[in-house]
Structure formats: C-alpha cells, structure tokens
Enzyme design. Structure first.
Site, PDB file in Angstrom:
ATOM      1  N   SER A   2      16.554  36.869  50.449  1.00  0.00           N
ATOM      2  CA  SER A   2      16.336  37.588  51.701  1.00  0.00           C
ATOM      3  C   SER A   2      15.853  36.588  52.755  1.00  0.00           C
ATOM      4  O   SER A   2      14.899  35.848  52.511  1.00  0.00           O
ATOM      5  CB  SER A   2      15.275  38.678  51.457  1.00  0.00           C
ATOM      6  OG  SER A   2      14.939  39.324  52.660  1.00  0.00           O
ATOM      7  N   LYS A  53      20.949  38.118  52.204  1.00  0.00           N
ATOM      8  CA  LYS A  53      20.508  39.255  53.028  1.00  0.00           C
ATOM      9  C   LYS A  53      19.814  38.694  54.248  1.00  0.00           C
ATOM     10  O   LYS A  53      18.925  37.848  54.123  1.00  0.00           O
ATOM     11  CB  LYS A  53      19.582  40.133  52.185  1.00  0.00           C
ATOM     12  CG  LYS A  53      18.587  40.988  52.933  1.00  0.00           C
ATOM     13  CD  LYS A  53      17.977  42.021  52.000  1.00  0.00           C
ATOM     14  CE  LYS A  53      16.538  42.354  52.347  1.00  0.00           C
ATOM     15  NZ  LYS A  53      15.945  43.333  51.430  1.00  0.00           N
ATOM     16  N   LYS A  62      17.692  39.640  57.818  1.00  0.00           N
ATOM     17  CA  LYS A  62      16.965  40.684  58.538  1.00  0.00           C
ATOM     18  C   LYS A  62      17.545  40.807  59.937  1.00  0.00           C
ATOM     19  O   LYS A  62      17.814  39.790  60.589  1.00  0.00           O
ATOM     20  CB  LYS A  62      15.476  40.312  58.622  1.00  0.00           C
ATOM     21  CG  LYS A  62      14.776  40.246  57.272  1.00  0.00           C
ATOM     22  CD  LYS A  62      14.574  41.628  56.686  1.00  0.00           C
ATOM     23  CE  LYS A  62      13.727  41.554  55.424  1.00  0.00           C
ATOM     24  NZ  LYS A  62      13.484  42.898  54.853  1.00  0.00           N
ATOM     25  N   ASP A 103      19.452  43.791  56.607  1.00  0.00           N
ATOM     26  CA  ASP A 103      18.340  44.746  56.400  1.00  0.00           C
ATOM     27  C   ASP A 103      17.625  44.956  57.733  1.00  0.00           C
ATOM     28  O   ASP A 103      17.094  44.003  58.310  1.00  0.00           O
ATOM     29  CB  ASP A 103      17.365  44.185  55.358  1.00  0.00           C
ATOM     30  CG  ASP A 103      16.237  45.156  55.009  1.00  0.00           C
ATOM     31  OD1 ASP A 103      16.228  46.283  55.559  1.00  0.00           O
ATOM     32  OD2 ASP A 103      15.370  44.796  54.186  1.00  0.00           O
ATOM     33  N   GLU A 162      20.981  47.865  55.125  1.00  0.00           N
ATOM     34  CA  GLU A 162      19.814  48.457  54.471  1.00  0.00           C
ATOM     35  C   GLU A 162      18.882  49.089  55.503  1.00  0.00           C
ATOM     36  O   GLU A 162      18.531  48.459  56.503  1.00  0.00           O
ATOM     37  CB  GLU A 162      19.088  47.338  53.700  1.00  0.00           C
ATOM     38  CG  GLU A 162      17.870  47.789  52.899  1.00  0.00           C
ATOM     39  CD  GLU A 162      17.216  46.621  52.143  1.00  0.00           C
ATOM     40  OE1 GLU A 162      17.790  45.515  52.109  1.00  0.00           O
ATOM     41  OE2 GLU A 162      16.123  46.834  51.599  1.00  0.00           O
ATOM     42  N   ASP A 175      16.020  51.919  51.433  1.00  0.00           N
ATOM     43  CA  ASP A 175      14.863  51.226  50.857  1.00  0.00           C
ATOM     44  C   ASP A 175      13.641  52.114  51.133  1.00  0.00           C
ATOM     45  O   ASP A 175      13.275  52.968  50.307  1.00  0.00           O
ATOM     46  CB  ASP A 175      14.744  49.831  51.498  1.00  0.00           C
ATOM     47  CG  ASP A 175      13.482  49.058  51.138  1.00  0.00           C
ATOM     48  OD1 ASP A 175      12.594  49.610  50.489  1.00  0.00           O
ATOM     49  OD2 ASP A 175      13.355  47.878  51.544  1.00  0.00           O
ATOM     50  N   LYS A 206      12.545  49.487  44.447  1.00  0.00           N
ATOM     51  CA  LYS A 206      11.373  48.616  44.361  1.00  0.00           C
ATOM     52  C   LYS A 206      10.360  49.333  43.487  1.00  0.00           C
ATOM     53  O   LYS A 206       9.996  50.479  43.778  1.00  0.00           O
ATOM     54  CB  LYS A 206      10.758  48.374  45.744  1.00  0.00           C
ATOM     55  CG  LYS A 206      11.596  47.464  46.628  1.00  0.00           C
ATOM     56  CD  LYS A 206      10.900  47.184  47.941  1.00  0.00           C
ATOM     57  CE  LYS A 206      11.822  46.369  48.829  1.00  0.00           C
ATOM     58  NZ  LYS A 206      11.307  46.270  50.202  1.00  0.00           N
ATOM     59  N   GLY A 255      12.593  43.338  46.717  1.00  0.00           N
ATOM     60  CA  GLY A 255      11.427  42.476  46.522  1.00  0.00           C
ATOM     61  C   GLY A 255      10.367  42.742  47.563  1.00  0.00           C
ATOM     62  O   GLY A 255      10.639  43.316  48.628  1.00  0.00           O
TER      63      GLY A 255
END
Ligand code: OSB
Ligand code: MG
Length: 376
Positions: free
Chosen positions: A136, A162, A164, A190, A215, A240, A264, A292
């Site tokens: 990530s 991934k 952000k 995400d 996400e 998520d 998670k 994570g």
C-alpha cells in the site's frame, strides 16, 4: 485452557517514512501487544489501533481502557475456555470496540494453536504454504514520488500495488502509473471514504485504467450509496471501513454495495469473525483479501495465517517487515520468500518468536493481570 496471566505491553515504533492517507498523516505506530499465558504456552496478538480515531472510532488508548475495564475481567470470568471461537461470543454483549476484542481473540487463537502443536493457519483451516502479497502506497507530496515507490515495489515483485487517492489526487496519479508502468501492473486505489456520490463523474473516469478495484470510495458507515455508485462503475468496489461483522458483509453483498471485501482482523473483532466473513464471501463468489493497519511483526504473522484460507484469492496489504520498520519485533523478520510472496509458517502458532531486544527498545509500559487481581 486455563489462563494464568494476561500481559499488556504498549509499544511505540517510528515508521521509516510518514504514511499519509486521506484521513491524515502517521509518523509512528503506537499499539498494544497482549500476551496470554497458560502453563508453558504464551499466545500473542497485537492491536490494530492507531494513535488517533481517524480510521475508525478506536485508538490505542481506548483499546487499553476497554481491555482493562471489561474484556480481561470477562475473560477471567469463565471457568475454562475450550476453543478460541468462544471468545467472540463471550464479548458479544459489549458493543463495538472491535480492535480491543480482536487482540484478546487473536492471542487466544495463537495460544490454542501452540497448545495443539499446529500452526495458526492450520488451526484456522487454511492450507496455503505461501501467499501472494501486495503493498500500500500512501499519498506523497508529488506524483513523481508515488512513481518512485511504485517502481521500487514492482522491482521487489509485489503482486498488487495499491495507491491512496483523495479528491485532487486521483485520476492524475493513476494515469501517471499506467503511463509509466503499463497496463499489466496489478493496480488498485484506496480512497478511505474521501468522496461522496456527487463525485461519481470523477470516480467514473477511473474506469478507463482497468483497476482491480476501488476501495471504500464513500463514507465509512455507508453501504447504500456504495450500491448506487457500483451500478455506475465498471471497476469493482471493495469495502473496508464499512464492514465490521459477517452481518454487515451479508447486507452489503445483498445490496450490491461491493464485489470484493477487504478483511481486517482488528476491524471485525478477531479471527473467528474474519473467518466467518471469508466463508460467507466464498459462498457468494465474493473474493476477499487481508487488509493491513501498519502492523508490526505479530500482527503481520496473524495476517499471514488468515491469508492461508483459500478465498483470500487477491493479494493483501501484508508486506515484508522492511516496508515500514527499521527493526521488527519478531524474529526472524518477515521477509519475501520469493518476489511478492510470503511463506506461511508451519511451526506452532503464529510461527515467529518475539525479538526481545527490539521489543524492549520500543516498549513504553507494561501491565499484567491475573485472575486473583480481578474482582468479579
Ligand atoms: O485503509 O487500508 C487502509 C493503513 C492504516 C489505516 C487504513 C489503511 C491503511 C493502509 C496500509 O492502507 C496497509 C498496510 O500496509 O498495513
Ligand atoms: Mg482501506
């Protein structure tokens, strides 16, 4: 199992580099390690909590409070625990506080697996020997900085990249990655709840980049607008923040709010509930992956064991120890066994030992609880 002692250690570990998301910037991880002692065996787990209530409502401080005031006394109130699945039921009367519940649940699972002489993955019903893993990448000051990170992690073989995103830092970033690294990089974004349904036109622009998923684009507590958005997007939505239980997952699937779920362990209150969500998703053809929370080695080891279940068919965010840490609290450190892959340990429990000198170096405080000290 008879529980002799529960120990809570509070640790503070500096991140090698700050990690920024739409909800804020983190420079260190402050978390708890809970160890549960029974005879010669010790089970370990790590709280997923962050120092601030910015991902969910919990913090390391609230987890510590809930553990001491409610969960540890509850744990000592039962005569004998036969199986770790009893923990989730035991904590059911206490609302939410899932990260606090998960840390006891996880330590009991590790303890149980060690007592049985089996790996945590085997205890959970997983039989993969290796897992594919991803990485990530946070929000960086410039797109160039994101590209540098993507380049490094592709070189390390990570199986999913991934990035952000947030309003103003989205289409441009994804386009730059596709232009520089091509159409075949397994890429996802995400948003950590930073958009609203009004932003659908921007999110629709992301469809052209063939992302594996987007996400949690919308609110942390929403499944209705996500269902509306999914109808407008060809990119699969993954939830998520919105999923805290198997019931949440059932409703989201029924509504069509997502096509993929990020599990998670901390967010859903432990491994027992995580496995239930995995099983429900499997029977609904919804792939899952393990998210994570910038875990240190104990949390990472739990994530690896969970990811050995077969419907964890998309690489998760559990990278090697060196993703965030100069030194990790477990030995050996978690290292890629092959490019983009981690081995699932076959030794009892989580399969990693505590590195006591590193642990002591980051330790802030330590408290212990025994049955006699608790007034029931
Ligand atoms: O949304 O997945 C998230 C980190 C902290 C809080 C929320 C998230 C994350 C990450 C990092 O994306 C995942 C990791 O590398 O542990
Ligand atoms: Mg997320």
């Amino acid at each position: 199992m008879n529980i002799d002692k529960v120990e809570i250690s509070r640790l503070k570990m500096p991140l090698k580099q700050p990690f920024e998301t739409s909800f804020g910037r983190l420079t260190f991880k402050d978390f708890l390690v809970v160890s549960i002692h029974s005879g010669d065996f010790v089970g370990y787990a790590e709280s997923a909590s962050l120092p601030y209530p910015i991902y969910n409502e919990e913090t390391t401080g609230t987890v510590s409070y809930i553990l001491k005031e409610f969960l540890i006394p509850k744990l000592f109130s039962v005569e004998r625990i036969k199986h770790p699945t009893e923990i989730h039921k035991l904590f059911q009367p206490i609302r939410r506080n899932n990260m606090a519940k998960a840390v006891i649940d996880g330590a009991v699972w590790d303890l149980y697996a060690k007592q049985q002489g089996i790996s945590l993955a085997t205890a959970l019903g997983g039989d993969k020997q290796e897992i594919d893993v991803g990485v990530s990448i946070g929000i960086e000051a410039t797109v160039g900085k994101v590209l540098e990170k993507v380049e490094r992690f592709i070189a390390e073989g990570y199986k999913k990249i991934k990035v952000k995103i947030k309003p103003g830092h989205d289409v441009e970033v994804v386009r730059a990655i596709r232009e520089q690294f091509g159409p075949d990089v397994p890429l996802m974004a995400d948003a950590n709840s930073s958009y609203s349904l009004d932003d659908a036109p921007i999110l629709k622009q992301l469809d052209q980049f063939n992302l594996i998923m987007i996400e949690q684009p919308l609110a942390h507590d929403d499944i209705i607008d996500h269902a509306k958005l999914q109808k407008q997007l060809s990119t699969p939505i993954c939830l998520d923040e919105s999923i805290h239980s198997v019931e949440d997952a059932r409703k989201a699937i029924e509504l069509g709010s997502c096509k993929i779920i990020n599990i998670k362990v901390g967010r859903v209150g432990g491994l027992t509930e995580a496995k239930k969500i995995h099983d429900l998703c499997k029977s609904n053809n919804i792939p899952v992956w393990c998210g994570g929370m910038l875990e240190a080695g104990i949390g990472r080891a739990h994530n690896i064991a969970l990811s050995a279940l077969d419907n964890f068919s998309i690489p998760g965010d559990t990278s090697a120890s060196d993703r965030y840490w100069a030194y990790d609290i477990v030995t050996p450190e978690i290292m890629l066994s092959q490019p983009g892959r981690l081995q699932v340990p076959d030794s009892p429990g989580i399969g990693y030992e505590i590195n006591t000198s590193v642990f002591e170096q980051y330790l802030i405080s330590k408290e212990f609880f025994t049955n006699e000290l608790i007034v029931k």
